[in-house]
Structures are given as structure tokens and as C-alpha cells.
Design a protein around this motif. Structure first.
Motif, short mmCIF file in Angstrom:
data_model
loop_
_atom_site.label_atom_id
_atom_site.label_comp_id
_atom_site.label_asym_id
_atom_site.label_seq_id
_atom_site.Cartn_x
_atom_site.Cartn_y
_atom_site.Cartn_z
N MET A 19 -2.48 17.73 1.76
CA MET A 19 -2.09 19.26 1.82
C MET A 19 -0.91 19.47 0.53
N MET A 20 -0.13 18.19 0.37
CA MET A 20 0.79 18.32 -0.52
C MET A 20 0.59 18.36 -2.20
N VAL A 21 -0.58 17.76 -2.29
CA VAL A 21 -0.84 17.40 -3.86
C VAL A 21 -1.10 18.58 -4.45
N ASP A 22 -0.99 18.75 -5.71
CA ASP A 22 -1.22 20.08 -6.58
C ASP A 22 -1.81 19.41 -7.89
N SER A 23 -2.20 18.30 -8.12
CA SER A 23 -2.64 17.90 -9.41
C SER A 23 -4.06 16.99 -9.12
N MET A 24 -5.01 17.00 -10.13
CA MET A 24 -6.09 16.68 -9.94
C MET A 24 -6.15 14.85 -9.84
N LYS A 25 -5.06 14.54 -10.55
CA LYS A 25 -4.78 13.21 -10.96
C LYS A 25 -4.19 12.54 -9.38
N ALA A 26 -3.48 13.27 -8.70
CA ALA A 26 -3.08 12.97 -7.42
C ALA A 26 -4.28 13.04 -6.38
N ILE A 27 -5.10 13.96 -6.59
CA ILE A 27 -6.44 13.95 -5.65
C ILE A 27 -7.28 12.73 -5.95
N THR A 28 -7.54 12.60 -7.11
CA THR A 28 -8.33 11.27 -7.50
C THR A 28 -7.63 9.99 -6.92
N GLU A 29 -6.52 9.89 -6.78
CA GLU A 29 -5.74 8.68 -6.37
C GLU A 29 -6.03 8.63 -4.83
N ILE A 30 -5.91 9.90 -4.27
CA ILE A 30 -6.19 9.97 -2.89
C ILE A 30 -7.80 9.50 -2.77
N GLN A 31 -8.35 10.09 -3.39
CA GLN A 31 -9.89 9.93 -3.30
C GLN A 31 -10.21 8.13 -3.37
N ARG A 32 -9.52 7.54 -4.26
CA ARG A 32 -9.50 6.25 -4.63
C ARG A 32 -9.07 5.51 -3.20
N GLU A 33 -8.04 5.84 -2.96
CA GLU A 33 -7.48 5.08 -1.68
C GLU A 33 -8.41 5.31 -0.51
N THR A 34 -8.78 6.60 -0.38
CA THR A 34 -9.83 6.61 0.93
C THR A 34 -11.04 6.03 0.72
N LYS A 35 -11.67 5.85 -0.37
CA LYS A 35 -12.87 5.12 -0.38
C LYS A 35 -12.34 3.74 -0.33
N ALA A 36 -11.62 3.29 -0.76
CA ALA A 36 -11.04 1.60 -0.61
C ALA A 36 -11.09 1.53 0.85
N GLU A 37 -10.63 2.39 1.81
CA GLU A 37 -10.24 2.52 3.25
C GLU A 37 -11.84 2.26 3.88
N ILE A 38 -12.55 3.17 3.50
CA ILE A 38 -14.04 3.25 3.96
C ILE A 38 -14.64 1.80 3.77
N ASP A 39 -14.62 1.46 2.57
CA ASP A 39 -15.13 0.05 2.03
C ASP A 39 -14.70 -0.82 2.88
N ASP A 40 -13.25 -1.07 3.47
CA ASP A 40 -12.91 -1.89 4.23
C ASP A 40 -13.17 -1.85 5.81
N VAL A 41 -13.37 -0.52 6.02
CA VAL A 41 -14.10 -0.34 7.39
C VAL A 41 -15.29 -0.74 7.66
N LEU A 42 -16.25 -0.49 6.68
CA LEU A 42 -17.58 -0.80 6.86
C LEU A 42 -17.75 -2.49 6.67
N CYS A 43 -16.88 -2.93 6.22
CA CYS A 43 -17.07 -4.61 6.20
C CYS A 43 -16.54 -4.91 7.45
N ALA A 44 -15.51 -4.29 7.93
CA ALA A 44 -14.96 -4.89 9.27
C ALA A 44 -16.06 -4.44 10.41
N LEU A 45 -16.62 -3.53 10.15
CA LEU A 45 -17.77 -2.81 11.17
C LEU A 45 -18.81 -3.93 11.14
N SER A 46 -19.30 -4.47 9.91
CA SER A 46 -20.50 -5.42 9.86
C SER A 46 -20.03 -6.72 10.49
N LEU A 47 -18.81 -7.10 10.52
CA LEU A 47 -18.16 -8.41 11.23
C LEU A 47 -18.41 -8.19 12.58
N ALA A 48 -17.62 -6.86 13.15
CA ALA A 48 -17.74 -6.49 14.54
C ALA A 48 -19.09 -6.60 15.21
#
Lengths: 136, 209
Positions: B145-174
Motif C-alpha cells: 500500500m505504501m509503494v509509489d514507484s514501479m521499481k518498488a512494485i517490481t521488487e515486491i513482485q520479485r519477493e512474492t514470486k520467490a516466496e511462492i517458489d519456496d512454498v511450492l518446494c515445501a509443499l512438494s516435500l510435505a
């Protein structure tokens, strides 16, 4: 879909948006969510020494109905005792906002949030037992 | 055309609605009169003829789906009786449902958790009590909600994508380790991350507007 005037009003002008100091002994925080829709709702109450809710704040990320439900609850609980506030039912919320059937779960979320906030407050003051199972 | 997908249930036989001859419960067509059958009461994995597992081969799912869908194409039933048309439609719908769920990592996880016995979402509205998941969700949204630049949004998107990838790996193991509780918790987390990705895309669109 036709939403009620009350719902739109709460959505467009949400009351009591914000946060209070969670660490404070007279503040109770309820954080609940409904993963089916990815909603997350935080509702906080500030309680006076004689058990009256002096202030309430909320922060909700979710649909309009979830925002309106939590906004309405913060309005309702101010000035009530925590026991009175614990008696708010999701059906009251749904009725006041004329929520459509697919959005009833938003009012359930708001009821759950105020109950969680009260429980959290009671836990802090060591008065947790009494209404622990009130949500059941 | 009778039938590649009988494997799992070939020992379970019913009688054909049309000719009354014996037909495997999971068969699409009657081996005698070739009439299309009602969808079998099987889970999504069985419907496509694959093992019940989280780690599916998406290429194989695509092939099986398109092969079955071809057999059920409405054109093949254009001259048939109304009952056959209706049944082929039901079959196609059941197949589509299975495909939609199995090819999507989140829907597949949610489905498999239910299938393996834990009721994560009673009545479609399940209230999460897992504070760690909720706090994470709240913090991510507040940050967005705080971000106001495309750069910051891209960074958040990258972080979220990385989290999703982690969770998918963990799901597979679980799932592989029969840790259904863990899988259930990860599925809830994945739902919030998935929602977060949607919000990120919306923020991006808002900023561009």
C-alpha cells in the motif's frame, strides 16, 4: 449486484481505520483471515479500567463487504462493555449492511475479529476464562 | 476408442444405460454399443488416469486431457440421441473440472489436502487462526500500500514470486512425506501469496493508469 446504501457508505468512508499500540495493556488485538478469499482483518479495541471500550480501530485487506463489516463493528463497539461487544452476531452485521448471501462470510470474519480482540484483551488482564468459548 | 482410461477401475463393472451390457465404471464408452456413459464417481486424478500425487507431470496432464476431450467433442455427438449429448456434456464438464484443478499448483494443493482427509475449508469459509500467516499477509499488504514507484512494485513482485517458489518446494516435500498438516498450512500460505500477487498486478496497473 445491488449493494445497500449502508454498505457503500462504510466502504467509501470507512470509520476508524488505523492501528493502536499492540503492546499496550489496555489494547486487545484480533487478527483473523479467510483464505478462501485471501482476506485479512485486524481489529483493535482500547478498554478503560471499568471495562468500557473507549476506542476501536481496524485495518482490513479484502473486499468491500469485509471492509464495511469491520468498519461497522468498530462503530458499534465503541461505548459498549466488552461483554456487550462480545454479543455482536454476524447476523446483525449482515442484516445492517444487507449483505448478499455470497458475502455473509465477511460478517462472520468481523464477528470473529471482535471476539479475538476481546479474548486478547482478557488474556492480557488475566480474565481469560470467562468468555473463552463465547465464539462457539 | 474403448478405452485408454479404464486402468484404475477396470474391475468395477456396472451395466450400460443403453444396451445393459457390462461396462467398467470408469469407462467413457460402452464396449458393446459404444454409447457414452455418465461420468464415473472418481477423483480428479483418476479421471485423468494419473497417480494421486502433488508432483504431477504437467505435460502428461495436457496430453491426457486433450486426448480425452477429443473423444468427447460435441461434434461427435451431433447426430446422437439427446441423452447421449447430455452425458457427453457431463463428461466434458467433469474432465474440464479435473484439468483446471490439477494443472494449477494452488488448486491442486487445496484439492489434495482435502482428498487426503483434512477439512481445511469447511463450508467454504474457513477462518485462519495461524497468526504467523496472517501477520505475514498483513505486513505484505501494508508494504504494498505504501509503494509509489514501479521499481518498488517490481521488487515486491520479485519477493512474492520467490516466496511462492519456496512454498511450492515445501509443499512438494510435505506431500511426499505424508505431512498433511504441514501441507495444509502451506496451502493456506500459498492462498495468501497468490492473492498478494493479484494485488501486486493491480497496483502496477493503477500506477500505469
Amino acid at each position: 449486484m445491488a449493494y445497500s446504501k449502508e454498505l457503500i457508505d462504510h466502504y467509501e468512508n470507512p470509520r476508524n481505520v488505523g492501528s493502536m499500540e499492540d503492546e499496550s495493556g489496555d489494547v486487545g488485538t484480533g487478527l483473523v483471515g479467510a483464505p478462501a478469499c485471501g482476506d485479512v482483518m485486524k481489529l483493535q479495541i482500547k478498554v478503560s479500567a471499568d471495562g468500557i471500550i473507549e476506542d476501536a480501530k481496524f485495518k482490513t485487506f479484502g473486499c468491500g463487504s469485509a471492509i464495511a463489516s469491520s468498519s461497522l463493528v468498530t462503530e458499534w463497539v465503541k461505548g459498549k462493555t466488552i461483554d456487550e461487544a462480545g454479543e455482536i452476531k454476524n447476523t446483525d452485521i449482515a442484516e445492517e449492511l444487507a449483505l448478499p448471501p455470497v458475502k455473509i462470510h465477511c460478517s462472520v470474519l468481523a464477528e470473529d475479529a471482535i471476539k479475538a480482540a476481546i479474548e486478547d484483551y482478557k488474556g492480557k488482564t488475566g480474565d481469560a476464562d470467562e468468555s473463552k468459548d463465547a465464539a462457539e | 476408442m474403448n478405452d485408454a482410461n479404464v486402468k484404475a477401475k477396470e474391475n468395477t463393472v456396472k451395466s450400460c444405460w443403453s444396451c445393459k451390457g457390462p461396462v467398467a465404471v470408469a469407462a467413457l464408452f460402452c464396449p458393446t454399443c459404444e454409447a457414452v456413459q455418465a461420468p464415473a464417481p472418481v477423483n480428479h486424478f483418476e479421471r485423468l488416469g494419473i497417480d494421486v500425487t502433488y508432483d504431477v507431470n504437467t505435460g502428461a496432464i495436457d496430453r491426457l486431457y486433450f486426448d480425452l476431450q477429443r473423444q468427447l467433442h460435441p461434434d461427435r455427438f451431433a447426430t446422437k440421441a439427446p441423452k447421449e449429448k447430455a452425458l457427453s456434456q457431463q463428461q466434458a464438464t467433469a474432465l474440464n473440472d479435473a484439468y483446471e484443478v490439477l494443472k494449477d499448483p494452488l488448486k491442486r494443493a487445496d484439492y489434495l489436502v482435502h482428498l487426503l482427509g483434512i477439512d481445511v475449508l469447511p463450508e467454504g469459509c474457513n477462518l485462519v487462526k495461524d497468526q504467523a500467516i496472517l501477520i505475514e499477509a498483513m505486513e505484505m499488504r501494508e508494504k504494498l500500500m505504501m509503494v509509489d514507484s514501479m521499481k518498488a512494485i517490481t521488487e515486491i513482485q520479485r519477493e512474492t514470486k520467490a516466496e511462492i517458489d519456496d512454498v511450492l518446494c515445501a509443499l512438494s516435500l510435505a506431500f511426499a512425506g505424508d505431512d498433511i498438516r504441514g501441507a495444509c498450512q502451506l496451502t493456506t500460505r500459498l492462498k495468501y501469496l497468490d492473492k498478494m500477487m493479484g494485488e501486486v498486478r493491480q497496483s502496477r496497473a493503477r500506477l500505469l493508469a
